[in-house]
Enzyme design. Structure first.
Site, PDB file in Angstrom:
ATOM      1  N   GLU A 232      -3.197  59.015  -3.134  1.00 32.04           N
ATOM      2  CA  GLU A 232      -1.902  59.240  -2.467  1.00 32.04           C
ATOM      3  C   GLU A 232      -2.078  59.177  -0.953  1.00 32.04           C
ATOM      4  O   GLU A 232      -2.978  59.820  -0.396  1.00 32.04           O
ATOM      5  CB  GLU A 232      -1.330  60.610  -2.885  1.00 32.04           C
ATOM      6  CG  GLU A 232       0.040  60.871  -2.232  1.00 32.04           C
ATOM      7  CD  GLU A 232       0.840  61.983  -2.880  1.00 32.04           C
ATOM      8  OE1 GLU A 232       0.383  62.576  -3.889  1.00 32.04           O
ATOM      9  OE2 GLU A 232       1.937  62.273  -2.369  1.00 32.04           O
TER      10      GLU A 232
ATOM     11  N   ASP B  63       1.075  67.267 -15.007  1.00 31.32           N
ATOM     12  CA  ASP B  63       0.381  67.822 -13.843  1.00 31.32           C
ATOM     13  C   ASP B  63      -0.019  69.262 -14.117  1.00 31.32           C
ATOM     14  O   ASP B  63       0.765  70.032 -14.684  1.00 31.32           O
ATOM     15  CB  ASP B  63       1.350  67.836 -12.641  1.00 31.32           C
ATOM     16  CG  ASP B  63       0.856  66.964 -11.507  1.00 31.32           C
ATOM     17  OD1 ASP B  63      -0.356  66.719 -11.412  1.00 31.32           O
ATOM     18  OD2 ASP B  63       1.703  66.530 -10.707  1.00 31.32           O
TER      19      ASP B  63
ATOM     20  N   SER C 260       5.901  67.445  -8.692  1.00 31.15           N
ATOM     21  CA  SER C 260       7.002  67.094  -7.790  1.00 31.15           C
ATOM     22  C   SER C 260       8.318  67.623  -8.349  1.00 31.15           C
ATOM     23  O   SER C 260       9.330  67.629  -7.649  1.00 31.15           O
ATOM     24  CB  SER C 260       7.079  65.576  -7.581  1.00 31.15           C
ATOM     25  OG  SER C 260       7.067  64.899  -8.823  1.00 31.15           O
TER      26      SER C 260
ATOM     27  N   LYS D   6      -3.299  65.934 -15.193  1.00 27.25           N
ATOM     28  CA  LYS D   6      -3.712  65.504 -13.846  1.00 27.25           C
ATOM     29  C   LYS D   6      -3.968  66.742 -12.993  1.00 27.25           C
ATOM     30  O   LYS D   6      -3.240  67.728 -13.103  1.00 27.25           O
ATOM     31  CB  LYS D   6      -2.608  64.646 -13.206  1.00 27.25           C
ATOM     32  CG  LYS D   6      -2.914  64.244 -11.757  1.00 27.25           C
ATOM     33  CD  LYS D   6      -1.954  63.196 -11.243  1.00 27.25           C
ATOM     34  CE  LYS D   6      -0.685  63.744 -10.653  1.00 27.25           C
ATOM     35  NZ  LYS D   6      -0.869  64.680  -9.524  1.00 27.25           N
TER      36      LYS D   6
HETATM   37  O1  KIV Z   1       3.833  65.302  -8.815  1.00 30.25           O
HETATM   38  C1  KIV Z   1       3.904  64.086  -8.654  1.00 30.25           C
HETATM   39  O2  KIV Z   1       4.976  63.462  -8.805  1.00 30.25           O
HETATM   40  C2  KIV Z   1       2.696  63.374  -8.255  1.00 30.25           C
HETATM   41  C3  KIV Z   1       2.836  61.941  -7.900  1.00 30.25           C
HETATM   42  C4  KIV Z   1       3.413  61.841  -6.548  1.00 30.25           C
HETATM   43  C5  KIV Z   1       1.558  61.218  -8.013  1.00 30.25           C
HETATM   44  O3  KIV Z   1       1.659  63.944  -8.223  1.00 30.25           O
END
Ligand code: KIV
Length: 286
Positions: free
Chosen positions: A191, A92, A54, A122
């Site tokens: 989500e 991420d 994000s 993630k």
């Molecule tokens: O990138 C992010 O902030 C996310 C969250 C919304 C779970 O994947």
């Protein structure tokens, strides 16, 4: 880059997440992308910090997460790690960094851990990621999976919509969650999933669910920090509860400072540095 991270009392690693699930204790997770926000989030007692892709929307203004690069997440993760003592730091994996083949995905995940300082990674996807999750876990890489709305599929999905609304879709999500658990993921982000489906998954799994727009039943809640404190633009999704308006606080501060500069009220003498009377007269006399 090497890290000297002391094993602080209470530092959150996988066992703490497992114990919380067993005890029915709710945990909290927020995003951060830099040192000061990581410090604030960590010192506020948040259990997990997600260096989310994000960052593409919130920091870089890309409009979606597709362009986010491994370097951008690695660099953000380095800063977040420096500002974090207790929370678990999760990075991420950006779009394109776990899609080519397993070896390359492992290499990219290892980079996030070795150079970024991430303690887990993630990645998005359901049954299509099962083998990859297994491989990463085999390589000692803790994995958080992410199903439901997966923003990296925005072009395929054609927008950001609630997922799993029909019985058939919900069943598929529940199956995906089970398969990811069996593959070794230690938590799963749900989500934009109907709360009943999120509850069923949470009840079914022995690993933690991390909800965003998925109702009260999840073990852990995650939000984008900038949404929570009012530092984003445009209409917010229904699940965002804004607890502060930092954007207004910043705008006021900036406008007040600019007004003071323009009127000559800033900087005052005690906000700058002066010469002694002796030096001043010497300087004027010369
Ligand atoms: O990138 C992010 O902030 C996310 C969250 C919304 C779970 O994947």
């Amino acid at each position: 880059m090497a890290y000297l991270q002391p094993d602080k009392e209470g530092k959150v690693y996988l066992p703490a997440i497992r114990t919380a699930k067993e005890n029915g204790q709710k945990l909290v997770c927020l995003t951060a992308y830099d040192y000061p926000t990581a410090r604030i989030v960590d010192e506020a007692g948040v259990d997990m910090i997600l260096v989310g892709d994000s960052i593409g929307n919130v920091i870089h203004g890309y409009g979606n997460t597709i362009p986010v690069s491994l370097d951008e997440i690695t660099s953000a993760c380095i800063a977040v790690k420096r500002g974090t003592e207790r929370a678990m730091v999760i990075a991420d994996m950006p779009f394109g960094t776990y899609h080519i083949n397993e070896d390359e995905s492992v290499k990219n995940a290892l980079r996030l851990m070795k150079y970024g300082g991430a303690e887990a990674v993630k990645l998005e996807g359901g049954r299509n990621r099962v083998e990859l999750v297994q491989r990463l876990v085999d390589e000692e890489i803790p994995v958080v999976a992410h199903i439901g709305l997966t923003p990296q599929s925005v072009y395929k999905m054609g927008g950001y919509r609630v997922q799993g609304r029909t019985a058939e879709q919900a069943k598929r999500l529940i199956e995906d969650a089970k398969m990811l658990e069996d593959a070794g993921a230690f938590a799963i982000v749900l989500e934009l999933v109907p709360r009943e489906v999120a509850q069923m998954i949470t009840d079914e799994l022995s690993i933690s669910t991390i909800g965003i727009g998925a109702g009260l039943g999840c073990d852990i809640q995650v939000l984008v920090l900038h949404d929570l404190v009012g530092m984003t633009f445009g209409r917010q999704p229904r699940f965002v509860r804004q607890y502060a308006n930092v954007r207004d606080v910043m705008t006021d501060a900036i406008q007040n400072w600019a007004r003071d500069v323009r009127s000559g009220a800033y900087p005052a003498d005690d906000e700058s540095y002066g010469l002694t009377a002796e030096t001043l007269s010497e300087l004027k006399g010369s």
